[in-house]
Scaffold this motif. Structure first.
Motif, PDB file in Angstrom:
ATOM      1  N   PHE A  65     -27.820  59.351  -8.664  1.00 26.93           N
ATOM      2  CA  PHE A  65     -28.978  60.233  -8.531  1.00 26.93           C
ATOM      3  C   PHE A  65     -28.553  61.697  -8.446  1.00 26.93           C
ATOM      4  O   PHE A  65     -29.176  62.580  -9.051  1.00 26.93           O
ATOM      5  CB  PHE A  65     -29.787  59.849  -7.293  1.00 26.93           C
ATOM      6  CG  PHE A  65     -30.801  58.757  -7.535  1.00 26.93           C
ATOM      7  CD1 PHE A  65     -30.652  57.866  -8.584  1.00 26.93           C
ATOM      8  CD2 PHE A  65     -31.902  58.622  -6.709  1.00 26.93           C
ATOM      9  CE1 PHE A  65     -31.572  56.856  -8.806  1.00 26.93           C
ATOM     10  CE2 PHE A  65     -32.839  57.622  -6.921  1.00 26.93           C
ATOM     11  CZ  PHE A  65     -32.674  56.734  -7.978  1.00 26.93           C
ATOM     12  N   ILE A  67     -29.756  64.615 -10.924  1.00 28.20           N
ATOM     13  CA  ILE A  67     -30.477  65.762 -10.372  1.00 28.20           C
ATOM     14  C   ILE A  67     -29.796  67.072 -10.772  1.00 28.20           C
ATOM     15  O   ILE A  67     -30.448  68.022 -11.217  1.00 28.20           O
ATOM     16  CB  ILE A  67     -30.574  65.645  -8.835  1.00 28.20           C
ATOM     17  CG1 ILE A  67     -31.533  64.509  -8.453  1.00 28.20           C
ATOM     18  CG2 ILE A  67     -31.032  66.963  -8.218  1.00 28.20           C
ATOM     19  CD1 ILE A  67     -31.484  64.134  -6.977  1.00 28.20           C
ATOM     20  N   GLN A 124     -31.253  50.752 -11.152  1.00 28.79           N
ATOM     21  CA  GLN A 124     -31.991  51.713 -10.324  1.00 28.79           C
ATOM     22  C   GLN A 124     -31.777  53.145 -10.789  1.00 28.79           C
ATOM     23  O   GLN A 124     -32.719  53.947 -10.835  1.00 28.79           O
ATOM     24  CB  GLN A 124     -31.556  51.569  -8.865  1.00 28.79           C
ATOM     25  CG  GLN A 124     -32.328  52.455  -7.901  1.00 28.79           C
ATOM     26  CD  GLN A 124     -33.707  51.921  -7.578  1.00 28.79           C
ATOM     27  OE1 GLN A 124     -34.242  51.080  -8.299  1.00 28.79           O
ATOM     28  NE2 GLN A 124     -34.292  52.402  -6.509  1.00 28.79           N
ATOM     29  N   ILE A 125     -30.555  53.490 -11.149  1.00 25.20           N
ATOM     30  CA  ILE A 125     -30.259  54.859 -11.580  1.00 25.20           C
ATOM     31  C   ILE A 125     -31.009  55.192 -12.866  1.00 25.20           C
ATOM     32  O   ILE A 125     -31.567  56.285 -13.013  1.00 25.20           O
ATOM     33  CB  ILE A 125     -28.747  55.056 -11.759  1.00 25.20           C
ATOM     34  CG1 ILE A 125     -28.038  55.008 -10.392  1.00 25.20           C
ATOM     35  CG2 ILE A 125     -28.436  56.377 -12.460  1.00 25.20           C
ATOM     36  CD1 ILE A 125     -26.533  54.865 -10.487  1.00 25.20           C
ATOM     37  N   LYS A 158     -35.481  54.448 -12.054  1.00 29.55           N
ATOM     38  CA  LYS A 158     -36.077  55.448 -11.163  1.00 29.55           C
ATOM     39  C   LYS A 158     -35.449  56.812 -11.359  1.00 29.55           C
ATOM     40  O   LYS A 158     -36.138  57.834 -11.358  1.00 29.55           O
ATOM     41  CB  LYS A 158     -35.936  55.008  -9.703  1.00 29.55           C
ATOM     42  CG  LYS A 158     -36.699  55.911  -8.742  1.00 29.55           C
ATOM     43  CD  LYS A 158     -38.177  55.994  -9.136  1.00 29.55           C
ATOM     44  CE  LYS A 158     -38.932  57.033  -8.320  1.00 29.55           C
ATOM     45  NZ  LYS A 158     -40.312  57.221  -8.822  1.00 29.55           N
ATOM     46  N   GLY A 159     -34.125  56.851 -11.544  1.00 38.42           N
ATOM     47  CA  GLY A 159     -33.454  58.140 -11.696  1.00 38.42           C
ATOM     48  C   GLY A 159     -33.950  58.927 -12.894  1.00 38.42           C
ATOM     49  O   GLY A 159     -34.316  60.095 -12.783  1.00 38.42           O
TER      50      GLY A 159
END
Length: 246
Positions: free
Chosen positions: A49, A53, A131-132, A135-136
């Protein structure tokens, strides 16, 4: 660790008071494996994440005028949160659907769908790559466009607690609002192991995307008889991390 304890203190009593499946024990099968997910997954997911970002912020600062990003951040707090939920969940829907459609991606997502007993702890059983990317990547526009840190933090907090509720073994429905905001019933059907439920209910928070794109499935008056993928994955955290690469 304190956060995990807080979650347990909220959801364990809730699942005992309002159980969806009364016969499901507190210490159900594979609870130890899912505890490893709860404690260890935050490390690789957090690193992934942070990289996304940093890249998103750098791209936004390079590609978009500072004045535009400033106007986005200057919007009312509540409006920013709503906008982010809408944008992020549309992207989440699209990426999530890809993870079901592309065989290589499905191998990562199958780890999450191997859950046969849904509860708040099982919500943590997700491969870091899954998940990365789901959602990431869905959050990239939020950092790219320059939404305020406070609004981003609130949207992430809402997503986290909503995801725990969706997977939990609770008898909570939202009535007609269940087609606007995802309910545990909506997401339990996503995990159902029966032909009519496969590849349905991809939205993470807003079922409207499934309604618009023809993937909604929430039969009235009944719940799934079973969950899972019809296959038992290896029984340890490390083996499940390696499963997609076999």
């Amino acid at each position: 660790l304190k956060g995990a304890l807080l979650v347990a203190l909220i959801f364990v009593p809730l699942e005992r008071l309002l159980p969806r499946r009364r016969e499901q024990p507190l210490l159900r099968r594979f609870w130890t494996v899912d505890t490893f997910y709860l404690l260890l997954n935050r490390i690789p997911i957090g690193i992934g994440f942070m990289l996304l970002i940093a890249l998103s912020i750098a791209a936004g600062q390079t590609l978009l005028p500072d004045a535009f990003r400033g106007e986005v951040a200057a919007q009312p707090f509540w409006l920013q949160v709503i906008e982010m939920i809408v944008v992020a969940d549309l992207l989440f829907y699209a990426i999530h659907r890809l993870f079901h459609a592309v065989p290589f991606l499905w191998r990562f997502h199958a780890v999450h769908h191997s859950i046969e007993d849904l509860d708040w702890l099982a919500a943590h059983r997700v491969h870091p790559v899954d998940q990365i990317l789901t959602k990431g990547l869905s959050l990239v526009p939020c950092f790219l466009l320059g939404f305020s840190g406070a609004a981003i933090g609130m949207s992430l907090l809402l997503y986290k607690w909503h995801a725990l509720l969706l997977h939990s073994n609770v008898r909570i429905d939202f009535g007609p609002l269940g087609w606007i905001v995802a309910s545990p019933t909506f997401h339990h059907w996503h995990h159902a192991d029966e032909p009519g439920a496969w590849d349905r209910n991809f939205a993470g928070q807003l079922p409207v995307w499934d309604l618009l794109f023809g993937t909604a499935n929430m039969p009235a008056g009944r719940m799934p008889a079973r969950y899972g993928i019809g296959e038992t994955l290896p029984g340890s955290y490390v083996q499940q991390m390696l499963y997609p690469f076999r």
